[in-house]
Design a protein around this motif. Structure first.
Motif, PDB file in Angstrom:
ATOM      1  N   PRO A  42      38.042 -37.844  50.310  1.00 55.48           N
ATOM      2  CA  PRO A  42      38.979 -36.720  50.380  1.00 55.48           C
ATOM      3  C   PRO A  42      38.357 -35.389  49.968  1.00 55.48           C
ATOM      4  N   VAL A  43      38.902 -34.320  50.540  1.00 56.49           N
ATOM      5  CA  VAL A  43      38.449 -32.972  50.212  1.00 56.49           C
ATOM      6  C   VAL A  43      39.128 -32.531  48.918  1.00 56.49           C
ATOM      7  N   ARG A  44      38.346 -31.898  48.022  1.00 58.36           N
ATOM      8  CA  ARG A  44      38.938 -31.407  46.784  1.00 58.36           C
ATOM      9  C   ARG A  44      38.484 -29.982  46.550  1.00 58.36           C
ATOM     10  N   CYS A  45      38.901 -29.068  47.419  1.00 56.97           N
ATOM     11  CA  CYS A  45      38.209 -27.792  47.428  1.00 56.97           C
ATOM     12  C   CYS A  45      38.990 -26.750  48.207  1.00 56.97           C
ATOM     13  N   GLY A  46      38.835 -25.472  47.818  1.00 51.35           N
ATOM     14  CA  GLY A  46      39.447 -24.372  48.556  1.00 51.35           C
ATOM     15  C   GLY A  46      38.725 -24.056  49.842  1.00 51.35           C
ATOM     16  N   GLU A  47      37.490 -24.510  49.956  1.00 49.93           N
ATOM     17  CA  GLU A  47      36.691 -24.474  51.184  1.00 49.93           C
ATOM     18  C   GLU A  47      36.140 -23.107  51.573  1.00 49.93           C
ATOM     19  N   ALA A  48      36.236 -22.100  50.697  1.00 46.04           N
ATOM     20  CA  ALA A  48      35.663 -20.797  51.038  1.00 46.04           C
ATOM     21  C   ALA A  48      34.225 -20.748  50.544  1.00 46.04           C
ATOM     22  N   VAL A  49      33.363 -20.155  51.371  1.00 45.83           N
ATOM     23  CA  VAL A  49      31.952 -20.096  50.999  1.00 45.83           C
ATOM     24  C   VAL A  49      31.333 -18.862  51.647  1.00 45.83           C
ATOM     25  N   SER A  50      30.313 -18.307  51.011  1.00 43.87           N
ATOM     26  CA  SER A  50      29.668 -17.148  51.616  1.00 43.87           C
ATOM     27  C   SER A  50      28.711 -17.620  52.701  1.00 43.87           C
ATOM     28  N   LYS A  51      28.531 -16.765  53.678  1.00 42.34           N
ATOM     29  CA  LYS A  51      27.664 -17.113  54.795  1.00 42.34           C
ATOM     30  C   LYS A  51      26.238 -17.357  54.308  1.00 42.34           C
ATOM     31  N   ALA A  52      25.781 -16.468  53.425  1.00 41.80           N
ATOM     32  CA  ALA A  52      24.415 -16.606  52.918  1.00 41.80           C
ATOM     33  C   ALA A  52      24.240 -17.926  52.181  1.00 41.80           C
ATOM     34  N   GLY A  53      25.304 -18.351  51.486  1.00 41.58           N
ATOM     35  CA  GLY A  53      25.226 -19.572  50.690  1.00 41.58           C
ATOM     36  C   GLY A  53      24.961 -20.817  51.510  1.00 41.58           C
ATOM     37  N   VAL A  54      25.516 -20.866  52.737  1.00 36.75           N
ATOM     38  CA  VAL A  54      25.308 -22.074  53.528  1.00 36.75           C
ATOM     39  C   VAL A  54      24.144 -21.953  54.508  1.00 36.75           C
TER      40      VAL A  54
END
Lengths: 388, 76
Positions: A42-54
């Motif tokens: 299961p997902v446990r996360c707001g799922e926002a991430v910076s482009k540079a980070g990924v």
């Protein structure tokens, strides 16, 4: 499957997958164990991430991007909305696909993966970690390894079995609930952050848009707040006031160890990565990018240690992490302690004075400057963020 | 004030049918007294000190203080 490996990674989230991948890329034998049936769920996360980070780790792919973000909206307790535009800043992810794809990159690099394998103890040889005990489909088993990398998340116990102090002070645990609701009419390119005593004291409340008018809506409050009122009751209040009849697609709870990195994240035969090491940006609570960075450093160093036949090399991981991100997180932690203690009145004033700045000149730096006028002692810490 | 000997009466209860298995309680437990599998959770009463930190950190209010005492599944 073999009975012994050079490196065993416990947990197949983003940090674990990167640790497994960067170790396997060194040509050593790697096995990654995951307690759940599926990687990514299961997902446990707001799922926002910076482009540079990924993008440092994986080529952006629309199949795991739910929405593209270029606006931040910060909403103060009286409803004043301060908006900051960024270029192509980040994404809201589909974590269940994203994590899965990351694990595939580890497999491609040569790592083996086993799901439904619940690690419930460590093996030791002369006081040094030498493998894991695990339960697999009801059977107790064990495997030896020269290095164990614990990527077992906020509920990490592997590190403590190895003798590292890993539990999170309950005041630093951001206890979160989130729903993914449908028919939420917000701007698709904007992350919304709400502040204030009524919505999320000592934390923030978020609405992160996803595709097809759905959105992740949730909040985190520290265990200190949770003592009196749970995250769930804050969420229920917000939903009945703002979106009373929205269909709810998922409903989850989760914890963010919102503190600086643990004092020690490696020891003889053991390394910690991701949430297990508290590699979380304490200001935002974001841990995807920093977990991947931690995992990649740990994986590479572990691989090098095996190749050089020098296991004490893994102890250099602490310092490398600290220089790359750890010390930055320490500054974020101090800023967090300043900002999250603001009164509602102060948040309102900051949002109002920020909005008097012409729109094209509103930047995150300006926002901090505005916040500073209300809390000059933050100046030193904020200056450091831009210097480092 | 609620603390008792580790083998004494366990006063903390995780309501198993309501738990989301998110791990907040495991992360804050100073005694390593909570066992969390994929969809199974229980308190190890030989370790629990009834300190209540798990109750405060539960985001969805499914860990309760039960002053009558609860039966637990313990270490084999």
């Amino acid at each position: 499957m073999k009975s012994d490996y050079d490196i065993i990674v416990v947990g197949a989230g983003p940090a674990g997958s990167m640790a497994a991948r960067f170790a396997a890329e060194k040509g050593v034998s790697v096995l990654m164990l995951e307690k759940d049936r599926d990687v990514g769920y299961p997902v446990r996360c707001g799922e926002a991430v910076s482009k540079a980070g990924v993008s440092e780790f994986i080529e952006p792919d629309e199949k795991w991007i739910s929405s593209h973000i270029n606006n931040f909206a910060l909403i103060s307790p009286d409803g004043t909305e301060a908006t900051i535009e960024f270029g192509d800043a980040g994404y809201v992810l589909e974590r269940r696909i994203f994590d899965y794809e990351l694990a595939k990159t580890a497999a491609k690099a040569g790592a083996e993966i086993l799901t439904r394998a619940y690690v419930n103890g460590l093996l030791f040889e002369n006081g040094v970690v030498s493998g894991v005990k695990y339960e697999y489909r009801g059977e107790q088993k064990q495997l030896s390894a020269k290095i164990v990398i614990a990527a077992d998340g906020v509920e990490s116990r592997v590190g403590r079995w190895a003798g590292l102090r890993t539990f999170t002070d309950f005041r630093e645990m951001e206890c979160c609930v989130q729903i993914t609701a449908s028919n939420i009419n917000v701007e698709k390119n904007t992350l919304y952050f709400y502040f204030g005593q009524n919505v999320a004291p000592g934390g923030y409340f978020w609405i992160f848009p996803k595709s097809n008018n759905a959105a992740n809506i949730g909040l985190g409050v520290s265990g200190m707040v949770g003592k009196k009122k749970s995250a769930l009751s804050f969420l229920n209040n917000f939903m009945s006031n703002n979106f009373p009849d929205s269909p709810i697609l998922t409903s989850i709870a989760g914890g963010v160890p919102s503190s600086i990195t643990l004092e020690k994240i490696s020891g003889p035969g053991i390394m910690l990565v991701g949430d297990a090491a508290r590699q979380v940006n304490p200001l935002s609570g974001g841990g995807i990018a920093s977990g991947m960075i931690g995992g990649s450093i740990a994986g590479r160093i572990a691989g090098e240690a095996i190749l050089r036949n020098n296991l004490s090399h893994i102890l250099s991981y602490d310092k490398e992490w600290h220089n790359r991100l750890g010390k930055r997180h320490e500054i974020f932690e101090r800023i967090k302690n300043g900002i999250y203690n603001f009164s509602d009145d102060k948040f309102n004033k900051i949002a109002q004075s920020f909005n008097s700045i012409p729109k094209d000149k509103r930047t995150l730096g300006r926002l901090f400057t505005t916040a500073l006028l209300n809390q000059p002692s933050l100046l030193v810490d904020i200056a450091k963020v831009f210097i480092i | 004030m609620y603390r008792q000997a580790k083998t004494g009466k366990l006063l903390i209860e995780i309501l198993p049918n309501k738990c989301d298995f998110c791990g907040c309680c495991v992360g804050v437990c100073p005694e390593d007294a909570i066992e969390l599998k994929e969809a199974e959770i229980y308190i190890i009463d030989e370790r629990c000190t009834n300190c209540s930190k798990c109750i405060w950190s539960c985001p969805i209010e499914v860990i309760k203080f039960n002053k009558e005492g609860v039966l637990s599944k313990s270490l084999a």
